[in-house]
Design a protein around this motif. Structure first.
Motif, mmCIF file in Angstrom:
data_model
loop_
_atom_site.group_PDB
_atom_site.id
_atom_site.type_symbol
_atom_site.label_atom_id
_atom_site.label_comp_id
_atom_site.label_asym_id
_atom_site.label_seq_id
_atom_site.Cartn_x
_atom_site.Cartn_y
_atom_site.Cartn_z
ATOM 1 N N ALA A 75 0.718 -1.057 0.061
ATOM 2 C CA ALA A 75 0.136 0.054 -0.233
ATOM 3 C C ALA A 75 0.888 1.518 0.093
ATOM 4 C CB ALA A 75 -0.835 0.025 1.141
ATOM 5 N N LEU A 76 2.044 1.134 0.715
ATOM 6 C CA LEU A 76 2.873 2.342 0.796
ATOM 7 C C LEU A 76 3.463 2.672 -0.551
ATOM 8 C CD1 LEU A 76 4.902 1.815 3.700
ATOM 9 C CD2 LEU A 76 3.873 3.758 3.270
ATOM 10 N N GLN A 77 3.728 1.715 -1.526
ATOM 11 C CA GLN A 77 4.295 1.901 -2.845
ATOM 12 C C GLN A 77 3.173 2.497 -3.761
ATOM 13 O OE1 GLN A 77 7.147 1.733 -3.503
ATOM 14 N NE2 GLN A 77 7.983 0.913 -1.676
ATOM 15 N N LYS A 78 1.965 1.977 -3.473
ATOM 16 C CA LYS A 78 0.757 2.594 -4.168
ATOM 17 C C LYS A 78 0.218 3.716 -3.650
ATOM 18 C CE LYS A 78 -0.171 -2.118 -5.958
ATOM 19 N NZ LYS A 78 -1.290 -3.290 -5.990
ATOM 20 N N GLN A 79 0.515 4.215 -2.538
ATOM 21 C CA GLN A 79 0.058 5.433 -1.790
ATOM 22 C C GLN A 79 -1.494 5.271 -1.668
ATOM 23 O OE1 GLN A 79 1.590 8.936 -4.010
ATOM 24 N NE2 GLN A 79 3.180 7.608 -4.835
ATOM 25 N N ILE A 80 -1.745 4.218 -1.162
ATOM 26 C CA ILE A 80 -3.347 4.079 -0.727
ATOM 27 C C ILE A 80 -3.329 3.372 0.472
ATOM 28 C CG2 ILE A 80 -4.069 3.658 -3.322
ATOM 29 C CD1 ILE A 80 -3.877 0.553 -2.578
ATOM 30 N N ARG A 81 -4.557 3.787 1.377
ATOM 31 C CA ARG A 81 -4.589 3.212 2.809
ATOM 32 C C ARG A 81 -4.360 1.661 3.007
ATOM 33 N NH1 ARG A 81 -7.185 5.540 7.442
ATOM 34 N NH2 ARG A 81 -8.165 4.103 8.676
ATOM 35 N N TYR A 82 -5.038 1.169 2.011
ATOM 36 C CA TYR A 82 -4.774 -0.392 1.978
ATOM 37 C C TYR A 82 -5.104 -0.859 0.837
ATOM 38 C CZ TYR A 82 -10.115 -0.199 2.825
ATOM 39 O OH TYR A 82 -11.273 -0.028 2.756
ATOM 40 N N GLN A 83 -4.685 -2.157 0.421
ATOM 41 C CA GLN A 83 -5.010 -2.826 -0.959
ATOM 42 C C GLN A 83 -6.217 -3.665 -0.812
ATOM 43 O OE1 GLN A 83 -1.471 -4.050 -3.199
ATOM 44 N NE2 GLN A 83 -2.499 -5.890 -3.806
ATOM 45 N N ASP A 84 -6.262 -4.599 0.013
ATOM 46 C CA ASP A 84 -7.578 -5.273 0.175
ATOM 47 C C ASP A 84 -8.259 -5.444 1.589
ATOM 48 O OD1 ASP A 84 -7.012 -7.251 -2.307
ATOM 49 O OD2 ASP A 84 -4.905 -7.426 -0.999
ATOM 50 N N THR A 301 -11.006 8.757 0.724
ATOM 51 C CA THR A 301 -11.952 7.883 0.070
ATOM 52 C C THR A 301 -12.076 6.629 0.845
ATOM 53 O OG1 THR A 301 -10.246 7.188 -1.756
ATOM 54 C CG2 THR A 301 -11.962 9.024 -2.129
ATOM 55 N N GLN A 302 -11.070 6.156 1.263
ATOM 56 C CA GLN A 302 -10.871 5.089 2.067
ATOM 57 C C GLN A 302 -11.151 5.347 3.650
ATOM 58 O OE1 GLN A 302 -7.142 3.215 0.317
ATOM 59 N NE2 GLN A 302 -8.655 1.518 -0.203
ATOM 60 N N GLY A 303 -11.943 4.468 4.320
ATOM 61 C CA GLY A 303 -12.027 4.514 5.713
ATOM 62 C C GLY A 303 -13.528 4.149 6.089
ATOM 63 N N SER A 304 -13.637 3.744 7.228
ATOM 64 C CA SER A 304 -14.999 3.263 7.939
ATOM 65 C C SER A 304 -15.474 3.976 9.043
ATOM 66 C CB SER A 304 -14.971 1.528 8.155
ATOM 67 O OG SER A 304 -14.081 1.650 9.141
#
Length: 398
Positions: A75-84, A301-304
């Motif tokens: 996820a760090l490499q893709k700069q996203i909160r999480y992948q799955d 956008t990601q987060g609950s």
């Protein structure tokens, strides 16, 4: 300080799972810093890299062990909160058993990261000496002054009182499956530090100052008085909020199908007047029902968790909870109708709300319990004190 970030902060090179490890004398403490548990929060990784580089350059004398671990490399490499799946929402015994019993190739990205982190955790506990301190470095999607978030055990509370920063208690009652809650339930000091907004360069420098302060606080490094004074001064100036404790009073929970948009401009700890529109949720306006303070507003956008409300905890109630836990008043709770121990370990209570419906949750909070709903008529109240390894930590912090 060398320029170790771009704006916005981006990991531009390969990050090792073990960011670094420094070992000093055998009689010192063991500090474990986690960073990048959320892949869109690289500030902690960059800060740890800089801290270890500084420690080696200045040749400080090290006591014990200092570890830096990167949580979610993909996820760090893709700069996203999480992948799955959110890596900081899956730490429970059922999930861990599933991961341990599965073939690695069948695990998704965060499950593989979880397995590696758990193996590192066991290795550190088995091969390093107490006292152990586990600290998770995070950033937020909204503007914020730095703060500490923690489970409310007295062991945690006694230690974090050494930081001149606001402290938020009780998030584990709402946020399930956090890594630090898992570690705290093993009895160790564990808490999170939120250093700033994701893309702000100050989030890196705040983390660096906080890590240095923690190394001094635990006597993990021996440094000259001038450097030590500079570090302490930076942390004291870091937060414009009076050093105090807050508790969470409300969480706005989200599901994958919900449409949610936080109203613009909110920052952590901001006072919100009654009647102010806070967010739009499934086309309906959410309006503050009373004057309160906003916490962790979601601007990604990601987060609950959409947002929380918090309120300050008066000093009297902090003292009262300390006293009530010291005299173990919770042993009398099972005398109340509808309250019993969950099992022989006496680490959790079960409350039948059909019988004990007039007992306030705040009573259990004072006694160190956090409440979870298990079905329509039963609550499980888990103690934060029963597992604490008090004898492994310095008496000066008790």
């Amino acid at each position: 300080m060398p320029q170790v970030y771009s704006d916005p902060i981006i990991i531009e090179h390969t990050v090792n799972r073990v960011i670094d490890h420094l070992k000093g004398g055998d009689n010192g403490p063991t500090l474990v810093f986690f960073a990048g548990i959320h892949g869109n929060e690289p500030a902690g990784v960059l800060a740890l890299q800089q801290v270890f580089e500084n420690l080696r350059e200045k040749r400080f004398k090290i006591s014990g062990n200092i570890y830096g671990l990167a949580g979610n490399l993909n996820a760090l490499q893709k700069q996203i909160r999480y992948q799955d799946e959110d890596l900081n929402r899956i730490w429970n015994s059922e999930k861990l058993q599933k991961v341990n019993e599965s073939v690695t190739a069948d695990l998704h990205s965060e499950e593989r990261e979880m397995l590696w982190l758990y193996e590192q955790l066991l290795t550190i506990l088995n091969n390093s000496a107490p006292p152990f301190y586990f600290i998770d470095l995070h950033t937020t999607s909204s503007e914020t002054l730095p703060f500490i978030v923690m489970n409310d055990s007295m062991l945690n509370r006694r230690f974090v009182m050494n930081y001149p920063l606001p402290k938020v208690l009780g998030i584990e009652e709402y946020l399930h499956g956090a890594l630090l809650s898992f570690i705290n339930e093993m009895g160790y000091v564990s808490f999170g530090f939120e250093s700033g907004q994701h893309d702000e360069p100050s989030a890196v420098s705040n983390n660096i100052d906080f890590i240095h302060y923690t190394l001094l606080l635990t006597s993990s490094v021996q440094a000259n008085k001038r450097w030590s004074k500079q570090v302490r001064g930076k942390v004291h100036k870091m937060s414009g909020i009076a050093s105090s404790f807050f508790e969470i009073t409300y969480e706005h929970r989200l599901t994958a199908s919900d449409e949610f948009e936080m109203s613009p401009g909110f920052v952590n700890f901001q006072k919100v007047q009654k009647g102010v529109k806070v967010a739009t949720y499934n086309a309906d306006a959410i309006v503050a029902e009373k004057t309160t303070q906003i916490f962790m507003p979601l601007y990604q956008t990601q987060g609950s968790e959409g947002f929380y409300y918090i309120q300050p905890i008066p000093k009297f109630f902090l003292w009262l909870s300390k006293y009530l836990r010291k005299v173990k008043l919770d042993n009398l709770l099972t005398k109340l109708p509808g309250v019993q121990w969950q099992d022989q370990t006496k680490r959790a209570l079960v409350l039948d709300t059909r019988i004990a419906k007039y007992i306030s949750k705040s009573i259990f909070h004072l006694l160190g319990y956090r409440v979870r709903q298990v079905d329509a008529s039963h609550l499980v109240l888990r103690s934060r004190e029963a597992a604490s390894r008090e004898n492994e930590y310095p008496k000066s912090w008790k």
